[in-house]
Design an enzyme around this catalytic site. Structure first.
Site, PDB file in Angstrom:
ATOM      1  N   TYR A  39       0.823  -1.215   0.000  1.00  0.00           N
ATOM      2  CA  TYR A  39       0.000   0.000   0.000  1.00  0.00           C
ATOM      3  C   TYR A  39       0.858   1.267   0.000  1.00  0.00           C
ATOM      4  O   TYR A  39       0.370   2.344  -0.353  1.00  0.00           O
ATOM      5  CB  TYR A  39      -0.921   0.048   1.226  1.00  0.00           C
ATOM      6  CG  TYR A  39      -1.975  -1.024   1.289  1.00  0.00           C
ATOM      7  CD1 TYR A  39      -2.185  -1.930   0.251  1.00  0.00           C
ATOM      8  CD2 TYR A  39      -2.794  -1.138   2.420  1.00  0.00           C
ATOM      9  CE1 TYR A  39      -3.149  -2.915   0.353  1.00  0.00           C
ATOM     10  CE2 TYR A  39      -3.773  -2.118   2.511  1.00  0.00           C
ATOM     11  CZ  TYR A  39      -3.939  -3.011   1.479  1.00  0.00           C
ATOM     12  OH  TYR A  39      -4.907  -3.979   1.588  1.00  0.00           O
ATOM     13  N   HIS A  97       0.025 -11.693   1.963  1.00  0.00           N
ATOM     14  CA  HIS A  97      -0.947 -10.856   1.244  1.00  0.00           C
ATOM     15  C   HIS A  97      -1.617 -11.617   0.101  1.00  0.00           C
ATOM     16  O   HIS A  97      -2.846 -11.574  -0.048  1.00  0.00           O
ATOM     17  CB  HIS A  97      -0.253  -9.604   0.715  1.00  0.00           C
ATOM     18  CG  HIS A  97      -1.199  -8.500   0.388  1.00  0.00           C
ATOM     19  ND1 HIS A  97      -0.809  -7.182   0.339  1.00  0.00           N
ATOM     20  CD2 HIS A  97      -2.527  -8.500   0.094  1.00  0.00           C
ATOM     21  CE1 HIS A  97      -1.862  -6.419   0.038  1.00  0.00           C
ATOM     22  NE2 HIS A  97      -2.893  -7.204  -0.124  1.00  0.00           N
TER      23      HIS A  97
END
Length: 267
Positions: A39, A97
């Site tokens: 991110y 992830h």
């Protein structure tokens, strides 16, 4: 520590935008924050938390290891870098992830590195994200189901992921729903709006309550303080069987997170 039912998502938020979102969320009562290495906002979140004055022990922080750091030699050093950016000595939950594309890094290697990170006190719990039934089976065989705190997956009224949800429930694996509002599509849905009017609630609260009532955690994001505060109202909203059945009818298998070259073969 169990996974909080309600947290703040920070996907796509960077710089002052994410700093403001985290600040506002903490001020209106959020105590769980979800981020990820990819991110690019861990340092901003670390700053927002430091500036907030909220005690670290009062927070539940989650980050996720990106696919290029899943190897035995890369995972822990990359997590230490995340901790430095977040200005903390540990996170509460660390997730894989996405499963390693094409199995380039063996799942056993990644899970063993995560387990070592937990033993070192770098993370309180470990888990996975975007794992299919087959991948969850593999993870359970390697680490044991009690070691997997959650599987964070896309679940919304339009992608209800019923096969995966049933398997996870059967195995006692907690699910965390991301994109529960389907990038805002759910807020505009006429059927959800009708349910909201009947309950004197917002449409977002209805979609979030639908997920919460199935035992999942939710991590909606927003850049608007009023929406952040309003979304928390989902915790007090109770939908009846008719409401849940109407929302069940919205499922159309519409997946929004499906990155080419990274996503597994979905159930």
């Amino acid at each position: 520590m169990s996974i909080p039912a309600f947290g703040l998502g920070t996907f796509r938020l960077k710089g002052q935008t994410v700093i403001d979102s985290v600040r506002d969320a903490l001020e209106v009562g959020y105590r769980a924050i979800d981020t990820a290495q990819i991110y690019g906002n861990e340092a901003d979140i670390g700053q927002a938390i430091a500036d907030s004055g909220v005690a670290r022990d009062a927070l539940f922080l989650t980050t996720k290891i990106w696919i290029d750091k899943l190897g035995r030699d890369e995972l822990i050093p990359s997590l230490r870098e995340s901790l430095a950016r977040l200005r903390t000595d540990r996170v509460d939950l660390t997730l894989i992830h996405w499963p390693s594309p094409g199995g380039a890094v063996a799942l056993q290697e990644s899970l063993e590195a995560l387990a070592e990170a937990r033993e070192l006190g770098l993370t309180g719990q470990i888990g996975v994200s975007n794992f299919t039934i087959d991948l969850l089976r593999q993870a359970i065989a390697i680490a044991g189901k009690d070691a997997i705190a959650t599987n964070q997956v896309e679940i919304s009224p339009y992608l209800q992921n019923r096969k995966l949800a049933a398997f996870a429930r059967e195995q006692g694996i907690h699910l965390t729903s991301y994109m529960t509002l389907a990038y805002g599509k759910a807020v505009q849905d006429p059927r959800l709006q009708e349910i909201a009017v009947r309950h004197g609630a917002t449409t977002a609260q209805v979609a979030l309550a639908w997920a919460l009532q199935q035992g999942w955690s939710v991590i909606p994001s927003s850049t608007k303080r009023a929406n952040l505060e309003g979304n928390l109202g989902a915790l007090q909203l109770r939908l009846d069987e008719e409401d849940m059945a109407r929302i069940a009818g919205l499922d159309r298998g519409e997946r929004l997170a499906n990155p080419e070259g990274i996503a597994p073969v979905w159930d």
